[in-house]
Enzyme design. Structure first.
Site, PDB file in Angstrom:
ATOM      1  N   SER A 136       0.853  -1.198   0.000  1.00 21.97           N
ATOM      2  CA  SER A 136       0.000   0.000   0.000  1.00 21.97           C
ATOM      3  C   SER A 136       0.879   1.235   0.000  1.00 21.97           C
ATOM      4  CB  SER A 136      -0.889   0.022   1.241  1.00 21.97           C
ATOM      5  OG  SER A 136      -1.541   1.279   1.335  1.00 21.97           O
ATOM      6  N   TYR A 149      -1.890  -1.288  10.219  1.00 20.92           N
ATOM      7  CA  TYR A 149      -1.979  -1.531   8.766  1.00 20.92           C
ATOM      8  C   TYR A 149      -0.701  -1.063   8.070  1.00 20.92           C
ATOM      9  CZ  TYR A 149      -3.888  -1.429   4.009  1.00 20.92           C
ATOM     10  OH  TYR A 149      -4.110  -1.638   2.669  1.00 20.92           O
TER      11      TYR A 149
HETATM   12  N1  NAD Z   1      -8.672  -0.808  -1.530  1.00 24.86           N
HETATM   13  C1  NAD Z   1      -7.688   0.046  -1.277  1.00 24.86           C
HETATM   14  O1  NAD Z   1      -7.882   1.254  -1.242  1.00 24.86           O
HETATM   15  C2  NAD Z   1      -6.281  -0.468  -1.063  1.00 24.86           C
HETATM   16  C3  NAD Z   1      -5.228   0.464  -1.090  1.00 24.86           C
HETATM   17  C4  NAD Z   1      -3.933   0.018  -0.909  1.00 24.86           C
HETATM   18  C5  NAD Z   1      -3.686  -1.334  -0.736  1.00 24.86           C
HETATM   19  N2  NAD Z   1      -4.730  -2.218  -0.708  1.00 24.86           N
HETATM   20  C6  NAD Z   1      -4.395  -3.632  -0.545  1.00 24.86           C
HETATM   21  O2  NAD Z   1      -4.771  -4.323  -1.718  1.00 24.86           O
HETATM   22  C7  NAD Z   1      -5.092  -5.689  -1.414  1.00 24.86           C
HETATM   23  C8  NAD Z   1      -6.454  -6.034  -2.012  1.00 24.86           C
HETATM   24  O3  NAD Z   1      -7.421  -5.204  -1.366  1.00 24.86           O
HETATM   25  P1  NAD Z   1      -8.927  -5.017  -1.894  1.00 24.86           P
HETATM   26  O4  NAD Z   1      -9.181  -3.570  -1.932  1.00 24.86           O
HETATM   27  O5  NAD Z   1      -9.172  -5.856  -3.083  1.00 24.86           O
HETATM   28  O6  NAD Z   1      -9.709  -5.584  -0.609  1.00 24.86           O
HETATM   29  P2  NAD Z   1     -10.888  -6.656  -0.481  1.00 24.86           P
HETATM   30  O7  NAD Z   1     -11.306  -6.611   0.938  1.00 24.86           O
HETATM   31  O8  NAD Z   1     -11.887  -6.449  -1.544  1.00 24.86           O
HETATM   32  O9  NAD Z   1     -10.124  -8.054  -0.776  1.00 24.86           O
HETATM   33  C9  NAD Z   1      -9.247  -8.660   0.130  1.00 24.86           C
HETATM   34  C10 NAD Z   1      -9.534 -10.161   0.103  1.00 24.86           C
HETATM   35  O10 NAD Z   1      -8.592 -10.841   0.954  1.00 24.86           O
HETATM   36  C11 NAD Z   1      -9.271 -11.943   1.499  1.00 24.86           C
HETATM   37  N3  NAD Z   1      -8.611 -12.445   2.709  1.00 24.86           N
HETATM   38  C12 NAD Z   1      -8.426 -11.787   3.876  1.00 24.86           C
HETATM   39  N4  NAD Z   1      -7.834 -12.602   4.778  1.00 24.86           N
HETATM   40  C13 NAD Z   1      -7.616 -13.792   4.161  1.00 24.86           C
HETATM   41  C14 NAD Z   1      -7.057 -15.025   4.578  1.00 24.86           C
HETATM   42  N5  NAD Z   1      -6.595 -15.199   5.835  1.00 24.86           N
HETATM   43  N6  NAD Z   1      -6.998 -16.042   3.688  1.00 24.86           N
HETATM   44  C15 NAD Z   1      -7.484 -15.882   2.427  1.00 24.86           C
HETATM   45  N7  NAD Z   1      -8.018 -14.730   1.975  1.00 24.86           N
HETATM   46  C16 NAD Z   1      -8.102 -13.699   2.832  1.00 24.86           C
HETATM   47  C17 NAD Z   1     -10.660 -11.396   1.817  1.00 24.86           C
HETATM   48  O11 NAD Z   1     -11.608 -12.446   1.985  1.00 24.86           O
HETATM   49  C18 NAD Z   1     -10.931 -10.501   0.624  1.00 24.86           C
HETATM   50  O12 NAD Z   1     -11.684 -11.165  -0.379  1.00 24.86           O
HETATM   51  C19 NAD Z   1      -5.044  -5.798   0.115  1.00 24.86           C
HETATM   52  O13 NAD Z   1      -3.787  -6.327   0.500  1.00 24.86           O
HETATM   53  C20 NAD Z   1      -5.132  -4.343   0.557  1.00 24.86           C
HETATM   54  O14 NAD Z   1      -4.541  -4.148   1.826  1.00 24.86           O
HETATM   55  C21 NAD Z   1      -6.015  -1.826  -0.872  1.00 24.86           C
END
Ligand code: NAD
Length: 248
Positions: A136, A149
């Site tokens: 991130s 985080y």
């Molecule tokens: N959305 C944002 O603004 C943003 C910004 C920067 C970074 N990120 C990072 O990007 C990545 C994807 O995020 P997203 O926005 O698609 O979020 P999201 O919540 O839509 O998807 C994350 C997925 O990870 C799965 N997950 C969590 N714990 C798990 C486990 N123990 N085993 C298997 N699966 C598991 C969840 O079920 C979920 O489907 C994450 O690492 C997040 O931290 C997101």
């Protein structure tokens, strides 16, 4: 940029970014080994190129099973995309319990250790591989109240660089993506208790992006596909900010 004959494990495949990655990789001709705690969103795909595993990627036995069965079905593990992750509700450090801190570090950093460890076993035997860890931009441009985080995402980037140098001799590339605020279900989970979610999403997050829009999951997926491709064969240990300029 073609990904034919590649077999790629995607964690978090049922989430916003993960799902976009799965769609794009299938479209580019790759085989996809998709895994998430909840795989309902993957039910609509009917493809010979897709194997779906529902379960917890913090469970080492389950991680081993995903890789072993994926490898048995498709014949190799050429890539790993770690898109699994959890958010933190913004709050002062005094209000963060040890249990919450540990949970966030486990999912956002230890899960990467487990999957990278398993991937390395297959990729070393093959003599090639590409791993992408989604961290991130907040790791380098923090927001207040997200200490667990942010620490977990800093850990993800450091692990990536550590493995890039460790695995380079085996032609295994390891890179980080730093997304900016992206329009998925996760975004609103960063809002503090009592905050107006629309305001957080469309005002605070959107305004923090110099290019003026929230990222879309597909924006992240295209960058991941590039890092997985042979066109990126000389890129390792890198961090690619896909953030609309938020990291400037
Ligand atoms: N959305 C944002 O603004 C943003 C910004 C920067 C970074 N990120 C990072 O990007 C990545 C994807 O995020 P997203 O926005 O698609 O979020 P999201 O919540 O839509 O998807 C994350 C997925 O990870 C799965 N997950 C969590 N714990 C798990 C486990 N123990 N085993 C298997 N699966 C598991 C969840 O079920 C979920 O489907 C994450 O690492 C997040 O931290 C997101």
């Amino acid at each position: 940029m073609r990904l034919h004959h590649k077999s790629i494990v995607v964690t978090g495949a049922g989430g916003g970014m993960g799902l976009a990655v799965v769609k794009l990789l299938l479209d580019k001709g790759a085989n996809v080994i998709a895994t998430d705690l909840n795989t309902q969103m993957l039910n609509d795909f009917e493809s010979e190129q897709l194997a779906v595993f529902e379960g917890d990627m913090l469970d080492e036995t389950f991680v081993e099973k995903v890789f072993a069965e994926g490898n048995a079905k498709f014949g190799s593990i050429s890539g790993l995309v770690n898109a699994a992750g959890i958010a933190q509700k913004a709050k002062p450090i005094e209000d963060v319990s040890l249990a919450e801190w540990t949970r966030i570090l486990n999912v956002n950093t230890t899960l990467l250790f487990l999957t990278c460890k398993e991937a390395a076993k297959y990729m070393k035997k093959q003599g090639y591989g590409s791993i992408i860890n989604v961290a991130s931009i907040s790791a380098v441009r923090p927001r207040p109240g997200l200490q667990a985080y942010i620490t977990s995402k800093g850990g993800a980037e450091s692990l990536t660089r550590a493995l890039a140098i460790e695995l380079a001799d085996h032609h295994i590339r390891v890179n980080t993506i730093h997304p900016g605020p992206c329009d998925t279900n996760m975004l609103e989970q960063f809002a503090a208790d009592g905050a107006n979610i629309d305001e957080v999403k469309n005002t605070i997050f959107k305004q923090s992006v110099p290019l003026g829009n929230l990222l879309k999951p597909a924006d992240i997926a295209y960058s991941i596909a590039f890092l997985l491709s042979d066109e990126a064969h000389m890129i390792t240990g890198a961090t690619l900010n896909v953030d609309g300029g938020r990291g400037i």
